[in-house]
Design an enzyme around this catalytic site. Structure first.
Site, PDB file in Angstrom:
ATOM      1  N   GLY A  53       7.237 -24.380  25.713  1.00  0.00           N
ATOM      2  CA  GLY A  53       7.735 -24.136  27.102  1.00  0.00           C
ATOM      3  C   GLY A  53       9.258 -23.545  27.171  1.00  0.00           C
ATOM      4  O   GLY A  53       9.826 -24.153  28.124  1.00  0.00           O
ATOM      5  N   ALA A  54       9.519 -22.789  26.286  1.00  0.00           N
ATOM      6  CA  ALA A  54      10.768 -22.824  25.864  1.00  0.00           C
ATOM      7  C   ALA A  54      11.598 -21.819  27.046  1.00  0.00           C
ATOM      8  O   ALA A  54      12.698 -21.731  26.980  1.00  0.00           O
ATOM      9  CB  ALA A  54      11.158 -22.214  24.666  1.00  0.00           C
ATOM     10  N   ILE A 104      13.571 -25.896  32.240  1.00  0.00           N
ATOM     11  CA  ILE A 104      13.954 -27.341  31.357  1.00  0.00           C
ATOM     12  C   ILE A 104      14.284 -26.688  29.853  1.00  0.00           C
ATOM     13  O   ILE A 104      15.015 -26.998  29.258  1.00  0.00           O
ATOM     14  CB  ILE A 104      13.013 -28.326  31.489  1.00  0.00           C
ATOM     15  CG1 ILE A 104      13.265 -28.775  32.932  1.00  0.00           C
ATOM     16  CG2 ILE A 104      13.208 -29.333  30.275  1.00  0.00           C
ATOM     17  CD1 ILE A 104      11.983 -30.147  33.191  1.00  0.00           C
ATOM     18  N   GLY A 105      13.032 -25.876  29.398  1.00  0.00           N
ATOM     19  CA  GLY A 105      13.177 -25.198  28.177  1.00  0.00           C
ATOM     20  C   GLY A 105      14.296 -24.331  27.857  1.00  0.00           C
ATOM     21  O   GLY A 105      14.888 -24.521  26.790  1.00  0.00           O
ATOM     22  N   ARG A 106      14.796 -23.707  28.620  1.00  0.00           N
ATOM     23  CA  ARG A 106      15.873 -23.076  28.425  1.00  0.00           C
ATOM     24  C   ARG A 106      17.332 -23.859  28.184  1.00  0.00           C
ATOM     25  O   ARG A 106      18.062 -23.584  27.235  1.00  0.00           O
ATOM     26  CB  ARG A 106      16.351 -22.168  29.587  1.00  0.00           C
ATOM     27  CG  ARG A 106      15.351 -20.763  29.934  1.00  0.00           C
ATOM     28  CD  ARG A 106      15.665 -20.202  31.237  1.00  0.00           C
ATOM     29  NE  ARG A 106      14.850 -18.832  31.228  1.00  0.00           N
ATOM     30  CZ  ARG A 106      15.217 -17.743  31.254  1.00  0.00           C
ATOM     31  NH1 ARG A 106      16.572 -17.474  31.522  1.00  0.00           N
ATOM     32  NH2 ARG A 106      14.365 -16.804  31.392  1.00  0.00           N
ATOM     33  N   ASP A 133      -0.074 -19.749  23.755  1.00  0.00           N
ATOM     34  CA  ASP A 133      -0.719 -20.712  24.727  1.00  0.00           C
ATOM     35  C   ASP A 133      -0.841 -22.092  23.737  1.00  0.00           C
ATOM     36  O   ASP A 133      -1.609 -22.057  22.806  1.00  0.00           O
ATOM     37  CB  ASP A 133      -2.067 -20.223  24.887  1.00  0.00           C
ATOM     38  CG  ASP A 133      -2.896 -21.052  25.874  1.00  0.00           C
ATOM     39  OD1 ASP A 133      -2.422 -22.331  26.132  1.00  0.00           O
ATOM     40  OD2 ASP A 133      -3.890 -20.619  26.467  1.00  0.00           O
ATOM     41  N   ASN A 183       7.769 -29.482  25.163  1.00  0.00           N
ATOM     42  CA  ASN A 183       8.210 -29.423  26.678  1.00  0.00           C
ATOM     43  C   ASN A 183       7.326 -28.763  27.325  1.00  0.00           C
ATOM     44  O   ASN A 183       7.209 -28.625  28.685  1.00  0.00           O
ATOM     45  CB  ASN A 183       9.360 -28.630  26.546  1.00  0.00           C
ATOM     46  CG  ASN A 183      10.018 -28.335  27.833  1.00  0.00           C
ATOM     47  OD1 ASN A 183      10.301 -29.218  28.628  1.00  0.00           O
ATOM     48  ND2 ASN A 183      10.069 -27.235  28.286  1.00  0.00           N
ATOM     49  N   TYR A 241      -1.174 -36.343  36.505  1.00  0.00           N
ATOM     50  CA  TYR A 241      -0.160 -35.815  35.759  1.00  0.00           C
ATOM     51  C   TYR A 241       0.458 -37.184  35.188  1.00  0.00           C
ATOM     52  O   TYR A 241       0.995 -37.327  33.861  1.00  0.00           O
ATOM     53  CB  TYR A 241       1.139 -35.305  36.784  1.00  0.00           C
ATOM     54  CG  TYR A 241       2.247 -34.764  36.055  1.00  0.00           C
ATOM     55  CD1 TYR A 241       2.407 -33.462  35.444  1.00  0.00           C
ATOM     56  CD2 TYR A 241       3.661 -35.545  36.141  1.00  0.00           C
ATOM     57  CE1 TYR A 241       3.558 -33.033  34.928  1.00  0.00           C
ATOM     58  CE2 TYR A 241       4.687 -35.211  35.476  1.00  0.00           C
ATOM     59  CZ  TYR A 241       4.714 -33.971  34.912  1.00  0.00           C
ATOM     60  OH  TYR A 241       5.717 -33.541  34.302  1.00  0.00           O
ATOM     61  N   LYS A 249       1.245 -38.381  31.239  1.00  0.00           N
ATOM     62  CA  LYS A 249       2.502 -38.500  30.652  1.00  0.00           C
ATOM     63  C   LYS A 249       2.554 -39.862  30.137  1.00  0.00           C
ATOM     64  O   LYS A 249       3.231 -40.227  29.096  1.00  0.00           O
ATOM     65  CB  LYS A 249       3.408 -38.395  31.790  1.00  0.00           C
ATOM     66  CG  LYS A 249       3.790 -36.918  32.209  1.00  0.00           C
ATOM     67  CD  LYS A 249       4.112 -36.252  31.106  1.00  0.00           C
ATOM     68  CE  LYS A 249       4.556 -34.713  31.479  1.00  0.00           C
ATOM     69  NZ  LYS A 249       5.034 -33.769  30.368  1.00  0.00           N
TER      70      LYS A 249
END
Length: 259
Positions: A13-14, A18-20, A66, A93, A152, A156
């Site tokens: 999920g980069a 958030i990934g960034r 994926d 992530n 969700y 988690k």
């Protein structure tokens, strides 16, 4: 203290917000390279260009993956090692809200599969230093059940339980790979666009304290440097990440039940 300098990381999920920030934080702390795994390649080229400009060329490797396609994930791990020469950190992530089946597949099942693969197959063999690290990005609703997002929250909570189970000291003593989780509070991202309409009423009733994505990157670096295997960390209210210590309450109960 774990030394980030010279390490190589995989971040799923980069390319999302958030990934960034996670990728930027790792490179800002002198990671040698980061493999960016994401199913969405629409903004990948732009993101890599910005990273090249800030940190220098050849610091990143984008792989369209994926995370529910585990064969593609394994292939991405191999390409990362072939490209950079080592692998030391894996950050799970990739995240979704919305379709219940995909919430479980991406948020929980993929996290378990990728962590197992990293823990047993890749980090022991390809880590640069004395230990490897897996960090699973969970959520505060993985610690406190949420009526707003029950599926969700369940996913988690599964991530938190799995992290503690895989990250027990006995495993670390046999294979020096730390497994930890970071549980952010509400982050100001576009992920809530996918929340089903029947949950929207609950969201409107709650007064969220939204945090910028940057708190996750800062929290991740703190967990990397200070965290012990099996530890769970919380990042909320724009404050520095702190370890969430509830093992002392839960473990005696478990021992009493099984004795």
């Amino acid at each position: 203290m774990f030394n980030i300098e010279g390490t190589v990381a995989i971040v799923t999920g980069a390319v999302d917000s958030i990934g960034r920030d996670i990728v930027n934080s790792l490179l800002s702390n002198n990671a040698k390279g980061v493999a960016l795994l994401d199913a969405n390649d629409a903004q990948a080229e732009e993101f890599q260009a910005s990273l090249d400009k800030e940190f220098g060329a050849k610091k990143t490797l984008f792989l369209k993956v994926d995370v529910t396609d585990f064969e593609k994930v394994k292939d991405a791990f191999k390409k990362c090692v072939d490209h950079f020469g080592n692998l030391d950190i894996v950050v799970n992530n990739a995240d979704i809200i919305g379709n219940i089946e995909m919430v479980i597949k991406i948020n929980l099942l993929a996290t378990i599969q990728i962590s197992n693969f990293a823990f047993f197959d890749f980090l022991p063999k390809y880590r640069k230093g004395k230990e490897g690290v897996i960090i699973n990005i969970a959520s505060v609703v993985g610690l406190y059940p949420s009526h707003m997002l029950p599926d969700y929250s369940a996913a988690k909570q599964g991530v938190v339980a799995y992290t503690q189970a895989l990250g027990v000291n006995g495993r670390y003593e046999n294979a020096p790979v730390k497994v930890m989780a970071l549980c952010p509070g509400v982050i100001d991202t576009e992920i809530f666009v996918g929340v089903p309409e029947y949950y929207q009423q609950f969201m409107r009733e709650l007064d969220f304290i939204c945090q910028p994505p940057g708190v996750v990157g800062k929290g991740l670096i703190k967990v990397l440097k200070e965290g012990s295997t099996g530890s769970i960390w919380v990042s909320k209210k724009n404050e520095p990440a702190i370890e969430f210590k509830y093992k002392s309450k839960t473990f005696p109960i478990l021992r009493k039940l099984v004795s």
